[in-house]
Scaffold this motif. Structure first.
Motif, PDB file in Angstrom:
ATOM      1  N   LYS A 131       0.839  -1.206   0.000  1.00 42.92           N
ATOM      2  CA  LYS A 131       0.000   0.000   0.000  1.00 42.92           C
ATOM      3  C   LYS A 131       0.871   1.253   0.000  1.00 42.92           C
ATOM      4  CE  LYS A 131      -3.703   2.582   0.499  1.00 42.92           C
ATOM      5  NZ  LYS A 131      -4.499   2.502   1.724  1.00 42.92           N
ATOM      6  N   ILE A 132       1.982   1.216   0.728  1.00 44.60           N
ATOM      7  CA  ILE A 132       2.888   2.362   0.762  1.00 44.60           C
ATOM      8  C   ILE A 132       3.514   2.585  -0.609  1.00 44.60           C
ATOM      9  CG2 ILE A 132       4.979   3.278   1.820  1.00 44.60           C
ATOM     10  CD1 ILE A 132       4.297   1.734   4.331  1.00 44.60           C
ATOM     11  N   ILE A 133       3.947   1.496  -1.260  1.00 47.45           N
ATOM     12  CA  ILE A 133       4.541   1.617  -2.594  1.00 47.45           C
ATOM     13  C   ILE A 133       3.506   2.094  -3.599  1.00 47.45           C
ATOM     14  CG2 ILE A 133       5.667   0.322  -4.440  1.00 47.45           C
ATOM     15  CD1 ILE A 133       6.908  -1.437  -2.326  1.00 47.45           C
ATOM     16  N   ALA A 134       2.263   1.641  -3.447  1.00 54.20           N
ATOM     17  CA  ALA A 134       1.198   2.101  -4.347  1.00 54.20           C
ATOM     18  C   ALA A 134       0.982   3.604  -4.224  1.00 54.20           C
ATOM     19  CB  ALA A 134      -0.095   1.344  -4.052  1.00 54.20           C
ATOM     20  N   VAL A 135       1.047   4.122  -3.007  1.00 56.23           N
ATOM     21  CA  VAL A 135       0.900   5.567  -2.809  1.00 56.23           C
ATOM     22  C   VAL A 135       2.073   6.306  -3.435  1.00 56.23           C
ATOM     23  CG1 VAL A 135       0.765   7.390  -1.069  1.00 56.23           C
ATOM     24  CG2 VAL A 135      -0.480   5.258  -0.729  1.00 56.23           C
ATOM     25  N   GLU A 136       3.279   5.756  -3.292  1.00 49.85           N
ATOM     26  CA  GLU A 136       4.457   6.409  -3.872  1.00 49.85           C
ATOM     27  C   GLU A 136       4.407   6.408  -5.397  1.00 49.85           C
ATOM     28  OE1 GLU A 136       7.656   4.191  -2.236  1.00 49.85           O
ATOM     29  OE2 GLU A 136       7.707   5.299  -0.338  1.00 49.85           O
ATOM     30  N   MET A 137       3.927   5.331  -6.006  1.00 49.92           N
ATOM     31  CA  MET A 137       3.886   5.222  -7.464  1.00 49.92           C
ATOM     32  C   MET A 137       2.659   5.890  -8.075  1.00 49.92           C
ATOM     33  SD  MET A 137       5.167   1.253  -7.859  1.00 49.92           S
ATOM     34  CE  MET A 137       5.140   1.320  -9.646  1.00 49.92           C
ATOM     35  N   GLY A 138       1.702   6.230  -7.246  1.00 52.77           N
ATOM     36  CA  GLY A 138       0.450   6.822  -7.736  1.00 52.77           C
ATOM     37  C   GLY A 138      -0.713   5.912  -7.391  1.00 52.77           C
ATOM     38  N   GLU A 139      -1.398   6.230  -6.317  1.00 47.82           N
ATOM     39  CA  GLU A 139      -2.456   5.343  -5.833  1.00 47.82           C
ATOM     40  C   GLU A 139      -3.591   5.212  -6.830  1.00 47.82           C
ATOM     41  OE1 GLU A 139      -4.902   4.682  -1.619  1.00 47.82           O
ATOM     42  OE2 GLU A 139      -3.948   6.596  -2.078  1.00 47.82           O
ATOM     43  N   TYR A 140      -3.795   6.218  -7.688  1.00 46.06           N
ATOM     44  CA  TYR A 140      -4.893   6.171  -8.652  1.00 46.06           C
ATOM     45  C   TYR A 140      -4.671   5.100  -9.716  1.00 46.06           C
ATOM     46  CZ  TYR A 140      -1.754   8.794 -11.735  1.00 46.06           C
ATOM     47  OH  TYR A 140      -0.685   9.182 -12.502  1.00 46.06           O
ATOM     48  N   LYS A 141      -3.459   4.567  -9.818  1.00 46.78           N
ATOM     49  CA  LYS A 141      -3.164   3.543 -10.821  1.00 46.78           C
ATOM     50  C   LYS A 141      -3.525   2.140 -10.359  1.00 46.78           C
ATOM     51  CE  LYS A 141       0.837   6.189 -12.500  1.00 46.78           C
ATOM     52  NZ  LYS A 141       2.299   6.144 -12.734  1.00 46.78           N
ATOM     53  N   PHE A 142      -3.789   1.953  -9.079  1.00 45.35           N
ATOM     54  CA  PHE A 142      -3.970   0.620  -8.516  1.00 45.35           C
ATOM     55  C   PHE A 142      -5.321   0.497  -7.821  1.00 45.35           C
ATOM     56  CE2 PHE A 142       0.548   1.660  -8.435  1.00 45.35           C
ATOM     57  CZ  PHE A 142       1.117   0.560  -9.052  1.00 45.35           C
ATOM     58  N   HIS A 143      -5.741  -0.742  -7.646  1.00 44.60           N
ATOM     59  CA  HIS A 143      -6.860  -1.077  -6.779  1.00 44.60           C
ATOM     60  C   HIS A 143      -6.319  -1.958  -5.666  1.00 44.60           C
ATOM     61  CE1 HIS A 143     -10.804  -2.285  -5.315  1.00 44.60           C
ATOM     62  NE2 HIS A 143     -10.345  -3.532  -5.324  1.00 44.60           N
ATOM     63  N   VAL A 144      -6.364  -1.464  -4.446  1.00 39.47           N
ATOM     64  CA  VAL A 144      -5.843  -2.192  -3.298  1.00 39.47           C
ATOM     65  C   VAL A 144      -6.990  -2.989  -2.689  1.00 39.47           C
ATOM     66  CG1 VAL A 144      -4.684  -2.012  -1.071  1.00 39.47           C
ATOM     67  CG2 VAL A 144      -4.132  -0.396  -2.897  1.00 39.47           C
ATOM     68  N   GLY A 145      -6.843  -4.309  -2.651  1.00 41.13           N
ATOM     69  CA  GLY A 145      -7.888  -5.171  -2.108  1.00 41.13           C
ATOM     70  C   GLY A 145      -8.112  -4.949  -0.626  1.00 41.13           C
ATOM     71  N   ARG A 146      -9.328  -5.205  -0.202  1.00 43.68           N
ATOM     72  CA  ARG A 146      -9.684  -5.001   1.209  1.00 43.68           C
ATOM     73  C   ARG A 146      -9.425  -6.244   2.059  1.00 43.68           C
ATOM     74  NH1 ARG A 146     -14.062  -2.611  -1.551  1.00 43.68           N
ATOM     75  NH2 ARG A 146     -15.271  -4.498  -1.287  1.00 43.68           N
ATOM     76  N   GLY A 147      -9.300  -7.397   1.415  1.00 44.19           N
ATOM     77  CA  GLY A 147      -9.129  -8.630   2.176  1.00 44.19           C
ATOM     78  C   GLY A 147      -7.735  -8.769   2.762  1.00 44.19           C
ATOM     79  N   LEU A 148      -7.665  -9.328   3.955  1.00 47.81           N
ATOM     80  CA  LEU A 148      -6.399  -9.598   4.652  1.00 47.81           C
ATOM     81  C   LEU A 148      -6.226 -11.104   4.782  1.00 47.81           C
ATOM     82  CD1 LEU A 148      -6.599  -6.919   7.500  1.00 47.81           C
ATOM     83  CD2 LEU A 148      -5.401  -6.724   5.310  1.00 47.81           C
ATOM     84  N   PHE A 149      -5.018 -11.580   4.561  1.00 46.34           N
ATOM     85  CA  PHE A 149      -4.783 -13.020   4.636  1.00 46.34           C
ATOM     86  C   PHE A 149      -3.553 -13.374   5.465  1.00 46.34           C
ATOM     87  CE2 PHE A 149      -2.629 -11.358   0.941  1.00 46.34           C
ATOM     88  CZ  PHE A 149      -1.366 -11.921   1.001  1.00 46.34           C
ATOM     89  N   TYR A 150      -2.763 -12.375   5.903  1.00 46.88           N
ATOM     90  CA  TYR A 150      -1.604 -12.678   6.739  1.00 46.88           C
ATOM     91  C   TYR A 150      -2.078 -13.107   8.124  1.00 46.88           C
ATOM     92  CZ  TYR A 150       1.973 -11.072   3.514  1.00 46.88           C
ATOM     93  OH  TYR A 150       2.816 -10.968   2.441  1.00 46.88           O
ATOM     94  N   PRO A 151      -1.475 -14.150   8.676  1.00 47.26           N
ATOM     95  CA  PRO A 151      -1.946 -14.643   9.985  1.00 47.26           C
ATOM     96  C   PRO A 151      -1.717 -13.660  11.122  1.00 47.26           C
ATOM     97  CG  PRO A 151       0.075 -15.763   9.329  1.00 47.26           C
ATOM     98  CD  PRO A 151      -0.365 -14.963   8.143  1.00 47.26           C
ATOM     99  N   LYS A 152      -0.663 -12.847  11.048  1.00 50.29           N
ATOM    100  CA  LYS A 152      -0.363 -11.892  12.102  1.00 50.29           C
ATOM    101  C   LYS A 152      -0.166 -10.510  11.498  1.00 50.29           C
ATOM    102  CE  LYS A 152      -0.225 -14.732  15.620  1.00 50.29           C
ATOM    103  NZ  LYS A 152      -1.164 -14.615  16.752  1.00 50.29           N
ATOM    104  N   PRO A 153      -0.729  -9.465  12.137  1.00 56.85           N
ATOM    105  CA  PRO A 153      -0.552  -8.125  11.589  1.00 56.85           C
ATOM    106  C   PRO A 153       0.843  -7.560  11.826  1.00 56.85           C
ATOM    107  CG  PRO A 153      -1.837  -8.037  13.606  1.00 56.85           C
ATOM    108  CD  PRO A 153      -1.641  -9.484  13.304  1.00 56.85           C
ATOM    109  N   VAL A 154       1.567  -8.039  12.840  1.00 60.54           N
ATOM    110  CA  VAL A 154       2.898  -7.539  13.154  1.00 60.54           C
ATOM    111  C   VAL A 154       3.659  -8.641  13.884  1.00 60.54           C
ATOM    112  CG1 VAL A 154       2.202  -6.568  15.380  1.00 60.54           C
ATOM    113  CG2 VAL A 154       4.184  -5.617  14.176  1.00 60.54           C
ATOM    114  N   GLY A 155       4.960  -8.650  13.733  1.00 65.56           N
ATOM    115  CA  GLY A 155       5.766  -9.670  14.400  1.00 65.56           C
ATOM    116  C   GLY A 155       7.203  -9.220  14.548  1.00 65.56           C
ATOM    117  N   PHE A 156       7.886  -9.764  15.572  1.00 65.68           N
ATOM    118  CA  PHE A 156       9.286  -9.462  15.827  1.00 65.68           C
ATOM    119  C   PHE A 156      10.035 -10.777  16.010  1.00 65.68           C
ATOM    120  CE2 PHE A 156       6.878  -5.807  17.269  1.00 65.68           C
ATOM    121  CZ  PHE A 156       7.589  -4.735  16.752  1.00 65.68           C
ATOM    122  N   VAL A 157      11.315 -10.738  15.724  1.00 69.15           N
ATOM    123  CA  VAL A 157      12.165 -11.918  15.852  1.00 69.15           C
ATOM    124  C   VAL A 157      13.033 -11.766  17.097  1.00 69.15           C
ATOM    125  CG1 VAL A 157      13.931 -13.329  14.738  1.00 69.15           C
ATOM    126  CG2 VAL A 157      12.181 -12.208  13.342  1.00 69.15           C
TER     127      VAL A 157
END
Length: 249
Positions: A131-157
Motif C-alpha cells: 500500500k505504501i509503494i502504491a501511494v508512492e507510485m500513484g495510488e490512482y493507478k492501482f486497486h488495493v484489495g480489502r481482504g487480509l490473509f496474513y496470519p499476524k498483523p505484526v511480528g518481531f524476531v
C-alpha cells in the motif's frame, strides 16, 4: 405499421372503430418500446463499466480465468505460506501461480510486483508495504484489495529462549488490539506525498459525457439540416409545378 415502430410518420385513414382501437394500442406499444430502447441506450453510454475488483484470495480463481496472473515475493515467507499450506484457500492459491515461468509469479521485491501490475494483467499479493509503494507510485493507478490473509498483523524476531519473549508478546498483543499499530501505519502513509492524475487520463471504464457525444450531436444536426433542405426543395418544386399548371390552364 412498421413505420410507426421506428417513429416515422404514417397516415392511416380508417373509419372502423375496432381498427382505430387496435392502432391506438399499437401506437402506445411503439412509443413505450422506443422510449425504453432510448433509455437503455443512454444508460449503457452513461454508466461506466467497471471490472470486478479483486479484494480477496477467493476472487483470484475468477481473475486467473480472465487472464490475470498472481505474484508474490519469491523465496520468502510470502511464497512459503502458500507453498506449505496443506489445504484450504492457501493451497488453492498456490496452484494458481505460474510455476512454468517463475518470473511471472515470483518476483524479487514488492516494487517489482507493483510494476508488473502496471505492465500486464497481474495481481500482486504482498504485505502492507504494498500500500505504501502504491501511494508512492500513484495510488490512482492501482486497486488495493480489502481482504487480509496474513496470519499476524505484526511480528518481531527474538533469540531462541529469550526470557523477555512472553512480556513482549503480551505488549504487542495489546498494541494490536488497541489499534495502535494500524494508527502508526496510517500515519506513515499520510507522510508520503501523493501523486495525482494531473494528465486527467480517461480510462476505458470512465463514464461517457456530453463531451464524448459531440460527434453524435453534430451528425444529428447535419441530418436535421439535410432534412430541412430537402423539405424546402420539395416545397419549391411543388410551388413551381403548381405555377406551371396554372399558366397552362
Amino acid at each position: 405499421m412498421f413505420r410507426n415502430l421506428v417513429l416515422q410518420g404514417n397516415l392511416l385513414d380508417t373509419k372502423n372503430l375496432s381498427q382505430r382501437i387496435v392502432f391506438v394500442f399499437w401506437y402506445i406499444f411503439c412509443l413505450v418500446v422506443c422510449v425504453v430502447y432510448s433509455a437503455k441506450l443512454t444508460a449503457v453510454l452513461a454508466i461506466p463499466v467497471y471490472e470486478k475488483p479483486i479484494d480477496s484470495l477467493e476472487d483470484l480463481p475468477n481473475a486467473v480465468r480472465n487472464g490475470f496472473t498472481p505474484s508474490v515475493i519469491g523465496d520468502t515467507i510470502n511464497e512459503y505460506m502458500f507453498k506449505d499450506a496443506v489445504d484450504g484457500i492457501m493451497k488453492q492459491t498456490w496452484r494458481l501461480f505460474n510455476h512454468k515461468d517463475r518470473s511471472k509469479s515470483f518476483v524479487d521485491s514488492t516494487s517489482t510486483g507493483m510494476r508488473l501490475v502496471l505492465q500486464e494483467k497481474s495481481v500482486h499479493i504482498g504485505p502492507c508495504t504494498a500500500k505504501i509503494i502504491a501511494v508512492e507510485m500513484g495510488e490512482y493507478k492501482f486497486h488495493v484489495g480489502r481482504g487480509l490473509f496474513y496470519p499476524k498483523p505484526v511480528g518481531f524476531v527474538y533469540p531462541q529462549g529469550a526470557p523477555y519473549l512472553r512480556p513482549f508478546n503480551k505488549v504487542i498483543r495489546r498494541l494490536v488490539a488497541a489499534g495502535i499499530v494500524n494508527k502508526w501505519y496510517d500515519v506513515e502513509i499520510r507522510k508520503i506525498p501523493r501523486k495525482h492524475n494531473e494528465e486527467n487520463e480517461v480510462s476505458s471504464s470512465s463514464a461517457i459525457s456530453l463531451t464524448h457525444l459531440q460527434a453524435a450531436f453534430f451528425l444529428m444536426f447535419i441530418g436535421y439540416l439535410a432534412a430541412a433542405m430537402a423539405l424546402l426543395a420539395e416545397r419549391a418544386h411543388w410551388a413551381l409545378f403548381r405555377n406551371e399548371r396554372v399558366s397552362e390552364k
